[in-house]
Structures are given as C-alpha cells and as structure tokens.
Design an enzyme around this catalytic site. Structure first.
Site, PDB file in Angstrom:
ATOM      1  N   ASP A  43      -7.602 -53.565  80.181  1.00 25.27           N
ATOM      2  CA  ASP A  43      -6.667 -53.701  79.063  1.00 25.27           C
ATOM      3  C   ASP A  43      -7.342 -54.061  77.748  1.00 25.27           C
ATOM      4  O   ASP A  43      -6.924 -53.600  76.687  1.00 25.27           O
ATOM      5  CB  ASP A  43      -5.598 -54.749  79.384  1.00 25.27           C
ATOM      6  CG  ASP A  43      -6.177 -56.162  79.444  1.00 25.27           C
ATOM      7  OD1 ASP A  43      -7.090 -56.403  80.257  1.00 25.27           O
ATOM      8  OD2 ASP A  43      -5.709 -57.020  78.663  1.00 25.27           O
ATOM      9  N   ASP A  66     -11.817 -57.779  78.939  1.00 29.50           N
ATOM     10  CA  ASP A  66     -12.175 -58.288  80.256  1.00 29.50           C
ATOM     11  C   ASP A  66     -12.229 -57.142  81.261  1.00 29.50           C
ATOM     12  O   ASP A  66     -12.240 -55.967  80.880  1.00 29.50           O
ATOM     13  CB  ASP A  66     -11.189 -59.387  80.686  1.00 29.50           C
ATOM     14  CG  ASP A  66      -9.737 -58.932  80.567  1.00 29.50           C
ATOM     15  OD1 ASP A  66      -9.479 -57.717  80.685  1.00 29.50           O
ATOM     16  OD2 ASP A  66      -8.853 -59.794  80.364  1.00 29.50           O
ATOM     17  N   TYR A  89       0.230 -61.704  80.670  1.00 32.42           N
ATOM     18  CA  TYR A  89       1.191 -60.670  80.278  1.00 32.42           C
ATOM     19  C   TYR A  89       2.554 -60.965  80.883  1.00 32.42           C
ATOM     20  O   TYR A  89       3.131 -60.164  81.607  1.00 32.42           O
ATOM     21  CB  TYR A  89       0.688 -59.277  80.693  1.00 32.42           C
ATOM     22  CG  TYR A  89      -0.494 -58.828  79.859  1.00 32.42           C
ATOM     23  CD1 TYR A  89      -0.326 -58.416  78.538  1.00 32.42           C
ATOM     24  CD2 TYR A  89      -1.784 -58.836  80.381  1.00 32.42           C
ATOM     25  CE1 TYR A  89      -1.404 -58.023  77.765  1.00 32.42           C
ATOM     26  CE2 TYR A  89      -2.872 -58.443  79.618  1.00 32.42           C
ATOM     27  CZ  TYR A  89      -2.668 -58.041  78.300  1.00 32.42           C
ATOM     28  OH  TYR A  89      -3.744 -57.646  77.532  1.00 32.42           O
ATOM     29  N   GLU A 123     -10.768 -59.389  69.596  1.00 35.45           N
ATOM     30  CA  GLU A 123     -10.639 -58.650  70.855  1.00 35.45           C
ATOM     31  C   GLU A 123      -9.875 -57.345  70.646  1.00 35.45           C
ATOM     32  O   GLU A 123      -8.825 -57.323  70.016  1.00 35.45           O
ATOM     33  CB  GLU A 123      -9.927 -59.490  71.913  1.00 35.45           C
ATOM     34  CG  GLU A 123      -9.963 -58.845  73.296  1.00 35.45           C
ATOM     35  CD  GLU A 123      -9.534 -59.790  74.408  1.00 35.45           C
ATOM     36  OE1 GLU A 123      -9.810 -59.490  75.585  1.00 35.45           O
ATOM     37  OE2 GLU A 123      -8.915 -60.832  74.104  1.00 35.45           O
TER      38      GLU A 123
END
Length: 495
Positions: free
Chosen positions: A79, A82, A231, A473
């Site tokens: 995603d 990571d 999430y 990120e």
C-alpha cells in the site's frame, strides 16, 4: 486566527485569484508526469515481477503469500512504504485506476496499456482473494505490528505473512463492498480490450457484493487490531455498499442495482453531505458517480445525488455561498486535517474533472445557491491548479512527485527505495540492520519514480525527512486518482 468581516472577503478574493487566474507560465509536461505516475505502481508490486518491470531496482517478493493457509495470495500491491497488503486501500486504488481508464483512457495515448496493466495487477489479486474460498474474502497479508518493527526490503522480508479474511461469522461489508466496486470498475476498463476477462471480473463483483450485503458488518469490528488503527473503516460500511451497487449498475446496466440504490440509498448515506473522498469514505465519490446517470440518462431518483455533488463542489469554490474557508493552504492547495493530505487533493481533483465531464456532456452547471453558478470550465481550472501545485507550481518551487522536475523529494519514507537494491547489495539486510537506512541523512539510493508523497502542511511547509512519514510517505491511493487527472491534462492541454 481566521480572518473575519472585510478581511475574510479580501482573503477569499485573493484565493479566488490564486486558483482561477490564467497562468502565463509554460504548461508542465503532463504526459511525462502521467507516465511516471503509472510507473510508480510497478515499484509497489508484490509477487513475481514480469519481464520489463520498469522499476529496475525491484525484484520478486512475497512468493509464498497464502501458502501456509493453502491459498494463493501472491501478487497485489504494497500500500505505501511498508511490505503489507491491506485489502481496503488496495481495492480503492484499483477502483480509482479503473475509473481513470474508464473516463480518461482516451487521453492516455501510449500509456493506456501501462495503465491497464496497473489495473490488472490489482484486479488479478482481488479476483484471487475473492474466489479462493467460497463464502470468504481474503483482506490482508502480513502482521502490521511485526512489519512496522522492521525496516526491510520486500525481497528480504521474513516477518510473519499471516492471512486475514472476512466471512459470514466475521463480516466485512466495507472491504467486501470496495472489492466489489474495484472488480466492477475494472471490468469496464477491460470491456473492449479483453471482454472475457471483463466478464470474469463482473461476475466476481456481483458475487462479492451479494456477500457484502447479505453478511453486514464492519471488518474493523471483525478483525480489530489487525486492521486498526492502520486502515480502520471509520466511516462504517454503508458507504461501500452504495458505492459498490453504483459501480455494478454502471458496469452491468442491470436494473436491479439501480433498484437497490433507489430503495436503500437514504439508509446508506445518500442524504449526508460529506466533504472528503478517500479509501475510507466513499460518499462523495458515489454521488458524483450516480450524478452521471442523472445528467446523461435522466435516471429517476438520482436528482438528490446531483444536488449533493453540487454542494461538495461549491464548498471548494471561493466566492460561492457555501464555500468552506480554511481548506486551502496559502499557496492554493486543498488541505484537510490529518496525515498524508495529498490523498485528499488527488481524489478531489479527480472528482472535479469527472464531474466536469458529466456536466459538459449534458450541458449542465453546478448550482451553488443564491443564484451562484459554476461552469464545467471552472472545475477544470480548479483541478489544474491542484495538479500544477503537485508538479511544482507552489511556494517552495518543488515537485511533490518523485523523479519529476528539477527539484523533488529525495527521502521518501519507503523501505525498498531507501535501501540498497538486491542487485547492488545481494546479501540480506536484516530487520534491525535496515534502520540505519531509515535514519540516514542522504538521498534514497533508489528513485521511486512517480511517487506522490503525503505533501506539505497547512502553511505549505514540507520537511524532506524520511522519518516524517505523514509528509514523506507515498501510497497507491494518492497516485491512483492522479493518473486520471494527468491523463486529462496530457490529452487536452495545448503543446
């Protein structure tokens, strides 16, 4: 402190000028930005990489995902920075990539095959996750706590690859609804180029939607700390059910899905005004999608969705009676409180362009109350201002897309990009040893081409610091909506 009285009027006037004044600057190379925005997804791939993968520092990873559970869950996308595969944001990213192809594919030119490949990489995985075990949907691979405790290349990762699923006993209507939407939207993207594949996707979408609707509940409740706080479905699952039904109607033209929308829309949030669109909250996106049916086909019962879409658009336009002051940075970027603001910028930009398209095709406009009217061209201008900000027209003179322009972030919070590639350093770099690269001061050794990062703060400030994940990120759900926007400007801007 917010300005008030005449100061507020002046501030709004300045913002209107900033957002809508014609630019005398040379347009960006939107075609180059489009190409790079798609290449980014090749850097996020999990599984066996195909020949010609255009992120040469990446290699195969996650080749046994699901094996310990006797299920094939190889593939899909990581995603963000990571090495986890979260079903909800992956499905949303796939939906938005597919919507980009469906609505703006005609502007993509030679990039259309690459865009379709990006959709297929996500759809193939979701198809496996949805059909591997009858009555279940696999929604996550990897343990977040263990993964985040390491800084490892995906090719090296040795953290547990636990698998999580929803079923009748542990429902997940939110993640299942988004998966159904992704499969349905993807079927549209392949309707002409691969009808057989499109048919498989649509059939699976129908099955997953039926599962989501029959076994109602939130995956946040069913899976708890395995998905939260990463999430969580903060908006609940009603929005995903309506979103999925809307996509299934567009993909299949089956009247039963419109009947569902008309019968359950109010129960599922049709009457709610909402002002952001994301992997979690689909309400505004659903209303714009359903407005297409009202504007183009005058489908009965959809007027409400057009009215709510107008309300959302008017909240973004300075000078309208319902404009919400305070949601732009001084430099003109849409800003929502929280981390990774750029995700809200790219989704809003996409909706502005999609809605503009639907309005233009029907001769419609946005009604903002008090006699205020906003034209489709105004929406395009506002969207262009957001895209241009991302690409470098901002107070810092910095592109927020890695690898685009003369000046862009060099320290993306991304494990693979921040560490020597397996080609440059074949030896394994362990869990703890990798943190030296997280904390290193230099530029990432690998360029994560096309990645759009979390972006600046409310005052246009940005710290190019790998440790500042809220700003540095990248994420698939930031890039996916931008693909459609860049395609539009690539195909419509005078060279």
């Amino acid at each position: 402190m917010e300005p008030n009285g005449s100061g507020l009027v002046a501030a709004v006037a300045v913002l209107h000028l900033l957002l809508f004044a014609p630019s005398l600057a040379v347009a960006f190379n939107y075609a180059d930005a489009l190409a790079k925005s798609i290449i980014f997804f090749e850097g996020q791939r999990s599984g066996k990489l195909p020949p010609g993968n255009r992120m040469p520092w990446r290699a195969d990873s996650g080749l046994t995902d699901g094996a310990q559970y006797n299920v094939d869950l190889v593939g899909g996308y990581y995603d963000a920075g990571d090495n986890l595969k979260f079903g909800l944001p992956m499905a949303f990213s796939t939906t938005m990539l597919a919507w980009s192809v469906a609505d703006f594919g005609k502007f993509m030119g030679s990039e259309l095959p690459h865009a379709r490949a990006a959709v297929r990489w996500g759809a193939d995985y979701l198809l496996k996750a949805a059909t591997a075990t009858p009555g279940a949907l696999y929604v996550q691979v990897g343990e977040p706590g263990r993964d985040h405790a390491c800084w490892e290349r995906p090719e090296d990762m040795d953290t547990p690859r636990s698998v999580y699923r929803v079923d009748a006993n542990k429902p997940g209507s939110d993640v299942a609804g988004e998966t159904a939407a992704a499969l349905a939207a993807s079927s549209i993207a392949f309707r002409r180029s691969d009808p057989a594949y499109a048919s498989r996707l649509l059939h699976a979408a129908m099955e997953v939607f039926d599962f989501a609707d029959r076994h109602r509940g939130s995956y946040s409740d069913s899976l708890s700390s395995e998905v939260c706080p990463f999430y969580c479905s903060y908006s609940g699952y009603h929005d995903e059910l309506l979103w999925a039904a809307s996509w299934l109607h567009r993909a299949s033209n089956n009247a039963s899905y419109m009947t569902y929308v008309q019968a359950y829309g109010m129960q599922l949030g049709a009457g709610d005004d909402d002002y952001s669109f994301s992997w979690d909250d689909k309400r505004v996106g659903t209303k714009v999608l359903l407005s297409r049916g009202f504007l183009r086909r005058k489908l009965q019962g959809l007027q409400l969705y057009k009215a709510h879409s107008d309300s959302y658009i008017c909240s973004l336009v300075p000078g309208t009676s319902s404009f919400q002051a305070g949601q732009y940075t001084p430099g003109g970027l849409i800003y929502k409180e929280g981390e990774s603001n750029m995700q809200y910028v790219t989704t809003a930009t996409f909706l502005l362009l999609a809605y503009s398209k639907y309005l233009k095709s029907s001769g419609g406009t946005v009604s903002c109350g008090g006699g205020g009217v906003v034209s489709p061209a105004d929406l395009v201008a506002l969207a262009k201002r957001q895209v241009d900000y991302i690409l470098g027209k901002n107070p810092a003179g910095r592109s927020y897309m890695v690898g685009f322009g003369a000046r862009y972030p060099e320290r993306a919070h991304h494990r693979g990009a921040s560490m020597p590639s397996v080609r440059a350093h074949p030896g394994r770099i362990g869990c703890d040893a990798g943190f030296q690269y997280l904390h290193a001061g230099g530029a990432n050794p690998n360029v994560l081409v096309g990645a759009v990062l979390g972006g600046p703060d409310s005052r246009d400030g940005f710290d190019d610091d790998r440790g500042n994940y809220a700003q540095s990120e990248p994420a698939t759900y930031i890039n996916a909506p931008l693909v459609g926007a860049l395609a539009f400007f690539s195909g419509t801007t005078r060279k």
